[in-house]
Scaffold this active site. Structure first.
Site, PDB file in Angstrom:
ATOM      1  N   MET A   1       8.436  -2.614  11.682  1.00 37.01           N
ATOM      2  CA  MET A   1       8.249  -1.523  10.728  1.00 37.01           C
ATOM      3  C   MET A   1       6.838  -1.578  10.154  1.00 37.01           C
ATOM      4  O   MET A   1       6.297  -2.650   9.904  1.00 37.01           O
ATOM      5  CB  MET A   1       9.266  -1.638   9.617  1.00 37.01           C
ATOM      6  CG  MET A   1      10.658  -1.481  10.156  1.00 37.01           C
ATOM      7  SD  MET A   1      11.658  -0.571   9.008  1.00 37.01           S
ATOM      8  CE  MET A   1      13.152  -0.440   9.955  1.00 37.01           C
ATOM      9  N   SER A   2       6.249  -0.421   9.958  1.00 32.71           N
ATOM     10  CA  SER A   2       4.898  -0.324   9.403  1.00 32.71           C
ATOM     11  C   SER A   2       4.692   1.097   8.897  1.00 32.71           C
ATOM     12  O   SER A   2       5.213   2.050   9.480  1.00 32.71           O
ATOM     13  CB  SER A   2       3.862  -0.609  10.487  1.00 32.71           C
ATOM     14  OG  SER A   2       2.586  -0.206  10.051  1.00 32.71           O
TER      15      SER A   2
ATOM     16  N   HIS B   1       8.935  -3.579   3.521  1.00 31.08           N
ATOM     17  CA  HIS B   1       8.609  -3.765   2.100  1.00 31.08           C
ATOM     18  C   HIS B   1       9.865  -4.074   1.304  1.00 31.08           C
ATOM     19  O   HIS B   1       9.871  -4.935   0.425  1.00 31.08           O
ATOM     20  CB  HIS B   1       8.009  -2.473   1.511  1.00 31.08           C
ATOM     21  CG  HIS B   1       6.742  -2.019   2.149  1.00 31.08           C
ATOM     22  ND1 HIS B   1       6.656  -0.846   2.856  1.00 31.08           N
ATOM     23  CD2 HIS B   1       5.503  -2.553   2.172  1.00 31.08           C
ATOM     24  CE1 HIS B   1       5.417  -0.671   3.282  1.00 31.08           C
ATOM     25  NE2 HIS B   1       4.690  -1.698   2.894  1.00 31.08           N
TER      26      HIS B   1
ATOM     27  N   GLN C   1      -2.897 -12.722   7.415  1.00 29.41           N
ATOM     28  CA  GLN C   1      -3.074 -12.409   5.991  1.00 29.41           C
ATOM     29  C   GLN C   1      -2.348 -13.435   5.114  1.00 29.41           C
ATOM     30  O   GLN C   1      -2.911 -13.915   4.115  1.00 29.41           O
ATOM     31  CB  GLN C   1      -2.538 -11.003   5.723  1.00 29.41           C
ATOM     32  CG  GLN C   1      -2.364 -10.639   4.262  1.00 29.41           C
ATOM     33  CD  GLN C   1      -1.967  -9.184   4.099  1.00 29.41           C
ATOM     34  OE1 GLN C   1      -2.797  -8.304   4.232  1.00 29.41           O
ATOM     35  NE2 GLN C   1      -0.700  -8.923   3.838  1.00 29.41           N
TER      36      GLN C   1
ATOM     37  N   MET D   1       0.846  -1.201   0.000  1.00 33.30           N
ATOM     38  CA  MET D   1       0.000   0.000   0.000  1.00 33.30           C
ATOM     39  C   MET D   1       0.882   1.252   0.000  1.00 33.30           C
ATOM     40  O   MET D   1       0.416   2.346   0.333  1.00 33.30           O
ATOM     41  CB  MET D   1      -0.939  -0.002   1.196  1.00 33.30           C
ATOM     42  CG  MET D   1      -1.896  -1.211   1.163  1.00 33.30           C
ATOM     43  SD  MET D   1      -3.449  -0.955   2.019  1.00 33.30           S
ATOM     44  CE  MET D   1      -2.882  -0.629   3.670  1.00 33.30           C
TER      45      MET D   1
HETATM   46  N1  LIG Z   1       8.002  -4.899   9.244  1.00 35.99           N
HETATM   47  C1  LIG Z   1       7.737  -5.689   8.196  1.00 35.99           C
HETATM   48  N2  LIG Z   1       8.515  -6.747   7.939  1.00 35.99           N
HETATM   49  C2  LIG Z   1       8.246  -7.553   6.879  1.00 35.99           C
HETATM   50  N3  LIG Z   1       7.213  -7.381   6.043  1.00 35.99           N
HETATM   51  C3  LIG Z   1       6.401  -6.349   6.270  1.00 35.99           C
HETATM   52  C4  LIG Z   1       6.607  -5.445   7.347  1.00 35.99           C
HETATM   53  N4  LIG Z   1       5.630  -4.494   7.321  1.00 35.99           N
HETATM   54  C5  LIG Z   1       4.837  -4.806   6.277  1.00 35.99           C
HETATM   55  N5  LIG Z   1       5.291  -5.906   5.635  1.00 35.99           N
HETATM   56  C6  LIG Z   1       4.675  -6.570   4.481  1.00 35.99           C
HETATM   57  O1  LIG Z   1       4.592  -5.687   3.403  1.00 35.99           O
HETATM   58  C7  LIG Z   1       3.453  -6.019   2.623  1.00 35.99           C
HETATM   59  C8  LIG Z   1       2.643  -4.777   2.346  1.00 35.99           C
HETATM   60  O2  LIG Z   1       2.096  -4.323   3.562  1.00 35.99           O
HETATM   61  P1  LIG Z   1       1.574  -2.850   3.790  1.00 35.99           P
HETATM   62  O3  LIG Z   1       0.209  -2.895   4.327  1.00 35.99           O
HETATM   63  O4  LIG Z   1       1.847  -2.012   2.592  1.00 35.99           O
HETATM   64  O5  LIG Z   1       2.621  -2.379   4.907  1.00 35.99           O
HETATM   65  P2  LIG Z   1       2.347  -1.878   6.374  1.00 35.99           P
HETATM   66  O6  LIG Z   1       1.600  -2.999   7.026  1.00 35.99           O
HETATM   67  O7  LIG Z   1       3.655  -1.603   6.946  1.00 35.99           O
HETATM   68  O8  LIG Z   1       1.548  -0.650   6.251  1.00 35.99           O
HETATM   69  C9  LIG Z   1       2.693  -7.094   3.418  1.00 35.99           C
HETATM   70  O9  LIG Z   1       3.001  -8.366   2.902  1.00 35.99           O
HETATM   71  C10 LIG Z   1       3.247  -6.912   4.796  1.00 35.99           C
HETATM   72  O10 LIG Z   1       3.158  -8.076   5.590  1.00 35.99           O
HETATM   73 MG   LIG Z   2      -0.474  -3.180   6.382  1.00 35.24          MG
END
Ligand SMILES: Nc1ncnc2c1ncn2[C@@H]1O[C@H](COP(=O)(O)OP(=O)(O)O)[C@@H](O)[C@H]1O
Ligand SMILES: [Mg+2]
Length: 292
Positions: free
Chosen positions: A185-186, A38, A154, A31
């Site tokens: 991380m998020s 990511h 998920q 996203m």
């Molecule tokens: N800290 C992380 N470590 C590994 N993968 C991650 C992490 N944060 C998000 N992802 C993965 O990145 C992909 C896109 O998630 P997204 O919703 O864009 O990120 P976020 O959850 O950080 O907002 C998903 O498969 C999610 O599990």
């Molecule tokens: Mg997410």
């Protein structure tokens, strides 16, 4: 690197790469508001596949009416620069209307396992996720698609969808990437103010205590959960949404963690920001290495 906005163009580029050039395609759905989590997926896709496609799409159908769809961070310019640096070949960044054209009325639901944990707290969330991932997989038809263990439920739901509906794609799940404080991380970490960011480290600190207790022989789920709860409750800015120990495949609630690996997962509000994290207990060394 090419940025593609249309799904017709994305389909035809992917078809050509597969059929005429016989190249393997790795796909990373996101996203946007990219971070090292990511980028770890992009890095692995780059290592495993000939061509790397990353989608950037803030998917409205996976947000509840009171959630942060409009506030969600969007910065395609910054994201594109990062992806160019990581040698991404194609960025698929469609508009909402491109993904959901007028009259759109078809949804994919994985029943049962979409109802617990995140699904219970966020009704309809996984229906939105599986629907958009189905559309993206049908558009790109990648050989491999990459997900992060941060969203453990998920990954399991998408594996089930891919198996049940026979998508010709293999799923790769990679470990959680963390900040130095332990905070997973998020993109939603962007919402945290300074004191909140410090407070948010309590999720991983609490789960790590449970991991250590488990390794010391505590296999009673209620006691492990209590340890996590009491640790998180020491942080005044934190409010627990759910905290649970479940079978990693069926999400059945567990009383003891013995034969089968368990997902110990939490969702916690830090101020208004909702964060998730998890640890898998009782997994084998082999699963560990695979990041499963
Ligand atoms: N800290 C992380 N470590 C590994 N993968 C991650 C992490 N944060 C998000 N992802 C993965 O990145 C992909 C896109 O998630 P997204 O919703 O864009 O990120 P976020 O959850 O950080 O907002 C998903 O498969 C999610 O599990
Ligand atoms: Mg997410």
């Amino acid at each position: 690197m090419e940025i593609i906005n249309r799904r017709k163009r994305m389909s035809s580029v992917a078809r050509r790469l597969r059929r005429e050039e016989n190249r393997t395609i790795g796909f990373v759905p996101t996203m946007g508001a990219l971070h090292q989590g990511h980028l770890s997926l992009v890095h692995e896709a780059r290592a495993m596949c000939d061509v790397v496609v990353v989608s950037v799409f803030v998917n409205p159908t996976q947000f509840g009416p009171a959630e942060d769809f409009s506030a969600y961070p969007r910065d395609l310019t910054r994201d594109s620069a990062l992806m160019a640096e990581y040698n991404v070949d194609y960025v698929f960044a469609p508009t909402v209307e491109e993904v959901y054209p007028p009259g759109f009325s078809t949804y994919v639901t994985v029943e049962g396992i979409s109802d617990q944990l995140e699904g219970a707290s966020r009704p309809g969330h996984f229906r939105g996720v599986t629907t958009v991932v189905a559309i993206l997989l049908n558009t790109i038809k990648p050989d491999f698609v990459f997900f992060g263990q941060k969203d453990a439920q998920q990954s399991v739901i998408i594996k089930r969808m891919v198996r049940d509906l026979n998508f010709p794609t293999e799923i790769v799940v990679l470990p959680i990437v963390r900040e130095e404080s332990g905070l997973a991380m998020s993109s939603r970490n962007n919402y945290l103010k300074n004191d909140e960011r410090k407070a948010a480290a309590v999720l991983h600190r609490a789960l790590s205590k449970a991991r250590a207790a488990y390794d010391d022989g505590e296999h009673n789920a209620a006691r492990l959960i209590e340890l996590v709860r009491s640790t998180i409750e020491q942080e005044p800015l934190a409010r627990i949404d759910y905290l649970s120990a479940n079978d990693t495949d069926t999400f059945e609630k567990l009383d003891r963690i013995d034969e089968r690996p368990a997902l110990l997962s939490v969702a916690v509000f830090i101020g208004k920001t909702r964060l998730i994290d998890n640890v898998v207990l009782g997994k084998t060394k082999k699963q560990d290495a695979a990041g499963a």
